[in-house]
Design an enzyme around this catalytic site. Structure first.
Site, PDB file in Angstrom:
ATOM      1  N   HIS A  91      22.911   3.334  10.399  1.00 34.36           N
ATOM      2  CA  HIS A  91      23.965   4.208  10.963  1.00 34.36           C
ATOM      3  C   HIS A  91      24.337   3.450  12.174  1.00 34.36           C
ATOM      4  O   HIS A  91      23.508   2.383  12.628  1.00 34.36           O
ATOM      5  CB  HIS A  91      23.073   5.419  11.459  1.00 34.36           C
ATOM      6  CG  HIS A  91      22.621   6.197  10.266  1.00 34.36           C
ATOM      7  ND1 HIS A  91      23.182   6.816   9.339  1.00 34.36           N
ATOM      8  CD2 HIS A  91      21.234   6.222  10.048  1.00 34.36           C
ATOM      9  CE1 HIS A  91      22.251   7.232   8.459  1.00 34.36           C
ATOM     10  NE2 HIS A  91      21.214   7.009   8.766  1.00 34.36           N
ATOM     11  N   ASN A  98       0.982  -1.360  -0.134  1.00 29.91           N
ATOM     12  CA  ASN A  98      -0.020  -0.188   0.075  1.00 29.91           C
ATOM     13  C   ASN A  98       0.918   1.507  -0.179  1.00 29.91           C
ATOM     14  O   ASN A  98       2.059   1.192   0.121  1.00 29.91           O
ATOM     15  CB  ASN A  98      -1.103   0.081   1.313  1.00 29.91           C
ATOM     16  CG  ASN A  98      -2.294   0.621   0.876  1.00 29.91           C
ATOM     17  OD1 ASN A  98      -2.516   1.495   0.058  1.00 29.91           O
ATOM     18  ND2 ASN A  98      -3.272   0.044   1.375  1.00 29.91           N
ATOM     19  N   LYS A 114      11.553  -8.861  17.061  1.00 29.34           N
ATOM     20  CA  LYS A 114      11.750 -10.418  17.364  1.00 29.34           C
ATOM     21  C   LYS A 114      10.803 -11.301  16.405  1.00 29.34           C
ATOM     22  O   LYS A 114       9.744 -10.735  15.936  1.00 29.34           O
ATOM     23  CB  LYS A 114      11.484 -10.768  18.777  1.00 29.34           C
ATOM     24  CG  LYS A 114      12.136 -10.053  20.004  1.00 29.34           C
ATOM     25  CD  LYS A 114      11.888 -10.606  21.183  1.00 29.34           C
ATOM     26  CE  LYS A 114      12.863  -9.995  22.107  1.00 29.34           C
ATOM     27  NZ  LYS A 114      12.495  -8.757  22.574  1.00 29.34           N
ATOM     28  N   ARG A 120       3.884  -7.627  20.871  1.00 30.28           N
ATOM     29  CA  ARG A 120       3.832  -8.791  21.534  1.00 30.28           C
ATOM     30  C   ARG A 120       2.500  -9.821  20.877  1.00 30.28           C
ATOM     31  O   ARG A 120       1.540  -9.167  20.308  1.00 30.28           O
ATOM     32  CB  ARG A 120       3.683  -8.559  23.023  1.00 30.28           C
ATOM     33  CG  ARG A 120       4.540  -7.489  23.737  1.00 30.28           C
ATOM     34  CD  ARG A 120       5.347  -8.265  24.501  1.00 30.28           C
ATOM     35  NE  ARG A 120       6.374  -7.239  25.131  1.00 30.28           N
ATOM     36  CZ  ARG A 120       7.686  -7.291  25.093  1.00 30.28           C
ATOM     37  NH1 ARG A 120       8.165  -8.009  24.259  1.00 30.28           N
ATOM     38  NH2 ARG A 120       8.260  -6.822  25.726  1.00 30.28           N
TER      39      ARG A 120
HETATM   40  C1  LIG Z   1      -5.478  -6.185  15.369  1.00 27.74           C
HETATM   41  C2  LIG Z   1      -6.713  -5.498  14.698  1.00 27.74           C
HETATM   42  C3  LIG Z   1      -7.004  -6.233  13.479  1.00 27.74           C
HETATM   43  C4  LIG Z   1      -7.769  -5.642  15.771  1.00 27.74           C
HETATM   44  O1  LIG Z   1      -8.040  -7.210  15.902  1.00 27.74           O
HETATM   45  P1  LIG Z   1      -8.814  -7.833  16.957  1.00 27.74           P
HETATM   46  O2  LIG Z   1      -8.764  -9.137  17.239  1.00 27.74           O
HETATM   47  O3  LIG Z   1     -10.325  -7.221  16.746  1.00 27.74           O
HETATM   48  O4  LIG Z   1      -8.221  -6.957  18.412  1.00 27.74           O
HETATM   49  P2  LIG Z   1      -8.984  -6.247  19.680  1.00 27.74           P
HETATM   50  O5  LIG Z   1      -9.514  -5.173  19.127  1.00 27.74           O
HETATM   51  O6  LIG Z   1     -10.048  -7.273  20.267  1.00 27.74           O
HETATM   52  O7  LIG Z   1      -7.717  -6.192  20.387  1.00 27.74           O
HETATM   53  C5  LIG Z   1      -7.128  -7.156  21.141  1.00 27.74           C
HETATM   54  C6  LIG Z   1      -6.217  -6.459  22.030  1.00 27.74           C
HETATM   55  O8  LIG Z   1      -4.978  -6.172  20.948  1.00 27.74           O
HETATM   56  C7  LIG Z   1      -4.596  -4.896  21.464  1.00 27.74           C
HETATM   57  N1  LIG Z   1      -4.506  -4.050  20.037  1.00 27.74           N
HETATM   58  C8  LIG Z   1      -5.342  -4.314  18.919  1.00 27.74           C
HETATM   59  N2  LIG Z   1      -4.930  -3.658  17.917  1.00 27.74           N
HETATM   60  C9  LIG Z   1      -3.932  -2.942  18.323  1.00 27.74           C
HETATM   61  C10 LIG Z   1      -2.644  -2.069  17.970  1.00 27.74           C
HETATM   62  N3  LIG Z   1      -2.921  -1.925  16.685  1.00 27.74           N
HETATM   63  N4  LIG Z   1      -1.668  -1.751  18.651  1.00 27.74           N
HETATM   64  C11 LIG Z   1      -1.542  -2.226  20.123  1.00 27.74           C
HETATM   65  N5  LIG Z   1      -2.602  -2.790  20.563  1.00 27.74           N
HETATM   66  C12 LIG Z   1      -3.455  -3.470  19.791  1.00 27.74           C
HETATM   67  C13 LIG Z   1      -6.220  -4.263  22.117  1.00 27.74           C
HETATM   68  O9  LIG Z   1      -5.753  -3.199  22.756  1.00 27.74           O
HETATM   69  C14 LIG Z   1      -6.479  -5.391  22.794  1.00 27.74           C
HETATM   70  O10 LIG Z   1      -5.659  -5.559  24.362  1.00 27.74           O
HETATM   71  P3  LIG Z   1      -6.477  -5.762  25.502  1.00 27.74           P
HETATM   72  O11 LIG Z   1      -6.872  -7.476  25.149  1.00 27.74           O
HETATM   73  O12 LIG Z   1      -5.226  -5.640  26.487  1.00 27.74           O
HETATM   74  O13 LIG Z   1      -7.508  -4.990  25.557  1.00 27.74           O
HETATM   75  C15 LIG Z   1      -6.659  -3.932  14.698  1.00 27.74           C
HETATM   76  O14 LIG Z   1      -6.537  -3.410  15.973  1.00 27.74           O
HETATM   77  C16 LIG Z   1      -5.424  -3.384  13.652  1.00 27.74           C
HETATM   78  O15 LIG Z   1      -4.482  -3.041  14.320  1.00 27.74           O
HETATM   79  N6  LIG Z   1      -5.940  -3.409  12.302  1.00 27.74           N
HETATM   80  C17 LIG Z   1      -4.924  -3.129  11.310  1.00 27.74           C
HETATM   81  C18 LIG Z   1      -5.743  -2.117  10.410  1.00 27.74           C
HETATM   82  C19 LIG Z   1      -4.768  -1.794   9.278  1.00 27.74           C
HETATM   83  O16 LIG Z   1      -3.582  -1.278   9.587  1.00 27.74           O
HETATM   84  N7  LIG Z   1      -5.366  -1.518   8.068  1.00 27.74           N
HETATM   85  C20 LIG Z   1      -4.297  -1.255   6.827  1.00 27.74           C
HETATM   86  C21 LIG Z   1      -5.093  -1.492   5.588  1.00 27.74           C
HETATM   87  S1  LIG Z   1      -4.021  -2.480   4.342  1.00 27.74           S
END
Ligand SMILES: CC(C)(COP(=O)(O)OP(=O)(O)OC[C@H]1O[C@@H](n2cnc3c(N)ncnc32)[C@H](O)[C@@H]1OP(=O)(O)O)[C@@H](O)C(=O)NCCC(=O)NCCS
Length: 182
Positions: free
Chosen positions: A106, A75, A154, A168
């Site tokens: 660097h 993307n 990692k 993580r």
């Molecule tokens: C990961 C993702 C798909 C959500 O998945 P999910 O299974 O619905 O996850 P949840 O929202 O239930 O979160 C689960 C845990 O992960 C954590 N988490 C989710 N996304 C996170 C992120 N981006 N960074 C840090 N922590 C995150 C939540 O805080 C939660 O933690 P908790 O259990 O301690 O509260 C979404 O957050 C994400 O990052 N999507 C990416 C979107 C993107 O970049 N699209 C690009 C288009 S190409």
């Protein structure tokens, strides 16, 4: 639009050769893709690049290798820089403004090696969200998901969701055999 893409594919073919692909299998490019290639660049079939509103950039330094597998989607604003080797599998999705670099570029201090690079491997069917950073030496197992804004320093096992800085494991994913993410 189709004509524009055909012209871009022809331009690609003139610059990089067909690499054994038919015209239809050559990369699909929307917007700006900068390619700085002094090393080896291998692009699979029907790889898609978006280069707008932010240009996407591929850099392969002399002696370096960058491989991108079939049907992978990269993307806008993604930057990939290979000094040694970056292997990206098939059906991988890489979100906007993600950076993947196999070298720190660097030195940290006077004891640090000026050209320390470590290969990166990204497995098939991996999804890397927007604004992630993938650091040198990391392997991301097949089908894994890297949540938006994560920093991966990692190895990531296959079939898991990772998130955070540093990333993580959040949980295991349910991935049936042969399933490809849409
Ligand atoms: C990961 C993702 C798909 C959500 O998945 P999910 O299974 O619905 O996850 P949840 O929202 O239930 O979160 C689960 C845990 O992960 C954590 N988490 C989710 N996304 C996170 C992120 N981006 N960074 C840090 N922590 C995150 C939540 O805080 C939660 O933690 P908790 O259990 O301690 O509260 C979404 O957050 C994400 O990052 N999507 C990416 C979107 C993107 O970049 N699209 C690009 C288009 S190409």
């Amino acid at each position: 639009m189709m004509l524009v893409n055909t012209l871009r594919r022809l331009k690609w073919m003139i610059r990089f050769g067909k690499g054994g692909h038919s015209l239809r299998e050559l990369p699909w490019i929307k917007g700006k893709l900068y390619v700085n290639r002094s090393g080896t660049l291998r692009i699979g079939k029907r790889v898609r690049f978006v280069g707008k509103p932010w240009a996407t950039q591929l850099t392969v330094e002399k002696g370096g290798v960058l491989e991108i597998g079939d049907h992978t989607f990269i993307n806008a604003g993604v930057g990939i820089a290979a000094r040694q080797r970056i292997s990206i599998g098939s059906d991988v999705k890489i979100g906007p403004r993600t950076s993947i670099l196999d070298s720190m570029y660097h030195q940290l201090d006077a004891n640090d090696s000026p050209d320390a690079s470590k290969p990166i491997v990204i497995g098939n069917n991996v999804w890397i969200g927007t604004r992630c950073t993938i650091l040198p030496g990391v392997t991301i197992g097949e089908n894994a998901v890297v949540a938006a804004g994560s920093l991966v320093n990692k190895d990531v096992p296959k079939n898991v969701l990772v998130a955070g800085t540093p990333a993580r494991i959040i949980r295991e994913l349910d991935i049936p055999e042969g399933w490809i993410r849409q």
